[in-house]
Design an enzyme around this catalytic site. Structure first.
Site, mmCIF file in Angstrom:
data_model
loop_
_atom_site.group_PDB
_atom_site.id
_atom_site.type_symbol
_atom_site.label_atom_id
_atom_site.label_comp_id
_atom_site.label_asym_id
_atom_site.label_seq_id
_atom_site.Cartn_x
_atom_site.Cartn_y
_atom_site.Cartn_z
ATOM 1 N N PRO A 136 75.288 6.970 -55.486
ATOM 2 C CA PRO A 136 76.509 7.692 -55.843
ATOM 3 C C PRO A 136 76.407 9.202 -55.684
ATOM 4 O O PRO A 136 77.388 9.865 -55.329
ATOM 5 C CB PRO A 136 76.727 7.299 -57.310
ATOM 6 C CG PRO A 136 76.103 5.941 -57.434
ATOM 7 C CD PRO A 136 74.905 5.997 -56.538
ATOM 8 N N THR A 166 77.133 -2.061 -47.449
ATOM 9 C CA THR A 166 77.789 -3.116 -46.673
ATOM 10 C C THR A 166 77.080 -4.440 -46.942
ATOM 11 O O THR A 166 75.856 -4.512 -46.909
ATOM 12 C CB THR A 166 77.732 -2.791 -45.171
ATOM 13 O OG1 THR A 166 78.373 -1.539 -44.941
ATOM 14 C CG2 THR A 166 78.417 -3.868 -44.347
ATOM 15 N N ARG A 275 106.499 -3.318 -21.955
ATOM 16 C CA ARG A 275 107.638 -2.706 -22.628
ATOM 17 C C ARG A 275 108.465 -1.899 -21.631
ATOM 18 O O ARG A 275 107.930 -1.055 -20.900
ATOM 19 C CB ARG A 275 107.135 -1.786 -23.736
ATOM 20 C CG ARG A 275 108.174 -0.890 -24.365
ATOM 21 C CD ARG A 275 109.051 -1.639 -25.317
ATOM 22 N NE ARG A 275 109.802 -0.699 -26.161
ATOM 23 C CZ ARG A 275 110.756 -1.063 -26.998
ATOM 24 N NH1 ARG A 275 111.071 -2.352 -27.120
ATOM 25 N NH2 ARG A 275 111.382 -0.160 -27.735
ATOM 26 N N GLY A 346 104.422 3.424 -30.295
ATOM 27 C CA GLY A 346 105.522 4.011 -31.023
ATOM 28 C C GLY A 346 105.647 3.436 -32.420
ATOM 29 O O GLY A 346 104.657 3.243 -33.122
ATOM 30 N N GLY A 347 106.870 3.139 -32.843
ATOM 31 C CA GLY A 347 107.107 2.596 -34.177
ATOM 32 C C GLY A 347 106.374 1.296 -34.412
ATOM 33 O O GLY A 347 105.881 1.030 -35.519
ATOM 34 N N GLU A 370 76.352 5.657 -41.716
ATOM 35 C CA GLU A 370 75.046 5.913 -41.093
ATOM 36 C C GLU A 370 74.896 7.359 -40.633
ATOM 37 O O GLU A 370 74.415 7.650 -39.543
ATOM 38 C CB GLU A 370 74.790 4.917 -39.957
ATOM 39 C CG GLU A 370 74.810 3.494 -40.488
ATOM 40 C CD GLU A 370 74.012 2.515 -39.680
ATOM 41 O OE1 GLU A 370 73.163 2.928 -38.886
ATOM 42 O OE2 GLU A 370 74.248 1.320 -39.864
ATOM 43 N N THR A 372 77.305 10.993 -41.511
ATOM 44 C CA THR A 372 78.595 11.511 -41.067
ATOM 45 C C THR A 372 78.424 12.250 -39.740
ATOM 46 O O THR A 372 77.313 12.641 -39.360
ATOM 47 C CB THR A 372 79.183 12.481 -42.093
ATOM 48 O OG1 THR A 372 78.338 13.643 -42.165
ATOM 49 C CG2 THR A 372 79.296 11.841 -43.473
#
Length: 390
Positions: A136, A166, A275, A346-347, A370, A372
């Site tokens: 911590p 993990t 699209r 997009g959206g 592992e 930063t």
């Protein structure tokens, strides 16, 4: 909607065995991982059954010695397997990387007796591992860890808390770094701790923005008694063992990052070519074409960088600087590519109906775990200019 199956990458593999291995991995991905990835991540389901299958298939010990159940594969091949798995589901790819990291100490620094007793089950016996370094109050400053191991006859008694683990609470074994001597890096020792050891209590898993299927939890060591036969390496050697493991582990994170980025590009490209706006596919518009080109270039550059570092490792040459560079570049590339993939859609990219929003959330953690990316820059700078002056 379910994830699209990862598009096969044209890989340059060194042997026919390696090519067969990638074929096996892709088959498992198509049948067992990709079809359920989105649903299981949304539900926070940890795919223990997938890790069991990977173990049965010989995929949990690839870079280790076949004498103890490993796959005898070079890192150049192992990392490409990780990329394939991460492209399908990061929980799986990163999980395999963490498992390999947790085996590193014993495989590299254990005695022959320890290796013979424990490694076969760890590499191919269905077990799953975790790596316990962070706490911590000591993440980037790992040498200041406070978890203690006190000698009591032929045993060690471990007390303290590990954080950001993990597989915390689901692992069968933990490689644990604990303080056995003086303050600083010279007073740290490595231990192999069974997952069911009395006094080992996992906390409730963290609630994360991504990788919801992969449990990350604190582990409380309340007087956990470990025989000296489970001490790895010499007393006080633990921090050096940890740094050695992290060099290799950073390459695993780099490969996973490129897997996530590749998955995002595949999704964006499939959407852009299908699209239509203004009577033609949006992939016809130069703004999107250039964006896709930049995404693909970052991925190819990252892949080349992690493979170059892996080849140094395989040749027995120093690779710490290149591992830090690969971790830094590949994870930054993944963040950039996944963000652009959301923009291409997009959206729709901002909704959970398409997987690119999940890829973007998952990419963020790769810049943190592992070491930063700020720590990676420190590592690289030290290799270039020497230690900082005080």
């Amino acid at each position: 909607m379910p994830d699209r199956a990862p598009q096969p990458v044209d890989r340059q593999l060194p042997t026919e065995e390696a090519r067969d291995l990638i074929t096996l991995v892709r088959d498992i991905v198509q049948r067992e991982i990709a079809p359920r990835a989105a649903e299981e991540e949304d539900a926070g389901h940890f795919p223990r059954e997938v890790f069991s299958l990977l173990s049965e298939s010989g995929l949990l010990g690839l870079p280790y010695d076949s004498e103890f159940g490993g796959g005898d594969q070079p890192y150049e091949v192992y990392l490409q397997v990780l990329e394939e798995l991460a492209a399908a589901r990061l929980t799986v790819g990163l999980g395999v990387s963490v498992h390999s990291l947790s085996c590193h100490a014993l495989a590299g620094y254990g005695t022959k007796e320890q290796q013979g007793e424990h490694l076969p089950a760890m590499l191919g016996g269905g077990l799953l591992g975790a790596y316990c370094l962070s706490e911590p109050a000591s993440g980037s400053d790992a040498a200041s860890l406070r978890t203690k191991a006190v000698r009591d006859g032929d045993d060690w008694v471990v007390t303290g808390t590990k954080a950001w683990i993990t597989h915390g609470g689901v692992a069968d074994f933990y490689t644990v770094l604990a303080r056995t001597g003086v303050e600083g890096p010279r007073g740290i020792t490595a231990f192999l701790v069974p997952g069911d050891a009395p006094g080992l209590n996992p906390a409730v898993p963290e609630k994360k923005m991504g990788m919801k299927g992969s449990p990350t939890a604190q582990l409380h060591f309340d007087g956990v008694r470990i025989p000296d036969s489970r001490r790895i390496g010499e007393e006080g050697q633990g921090f050096a063992i940890a740094l050695s493991a992290l060099d290799s582990g950073r390459l695993g994170i780099a490969a996973c990052a490129i897997g996530v980025a590749q998955a995002a590009l595949d999704e964006a490209l499939g959407y852009a070519t299908g699209r239509k706006q203004f009577g033609r596919p949006i992939a016809d518009f130069q703004g999107l074409r250039f964006m896709l080109a930049d995404m693909a270039t970052r991925i190819e550059a990252g892949r080349a960088l992690y493979l170059a570092a892996a080849r140094l490792r395989d040749a027995g040459r120093p690779f710490s600087r290149q591992a830090a560079m690969a971790k830094l570049f590949c994870t930054d590339a993944a963040m950039s590519v996944t963000t652009d993939a959301v923009q291409v859609l997009g959206g729709y990219g901002y909704t959970q109906d398409f997987p690119v929003e999940r890829f973007m959330r998952e990419a963020k953690v790769l810049q943190i775990v592992e070491g930063t990316n700020q720590i990676q820059r420190m590592v690289i700078a030290r290799h270039l200019a020497g230690p900082e002056t005080r």
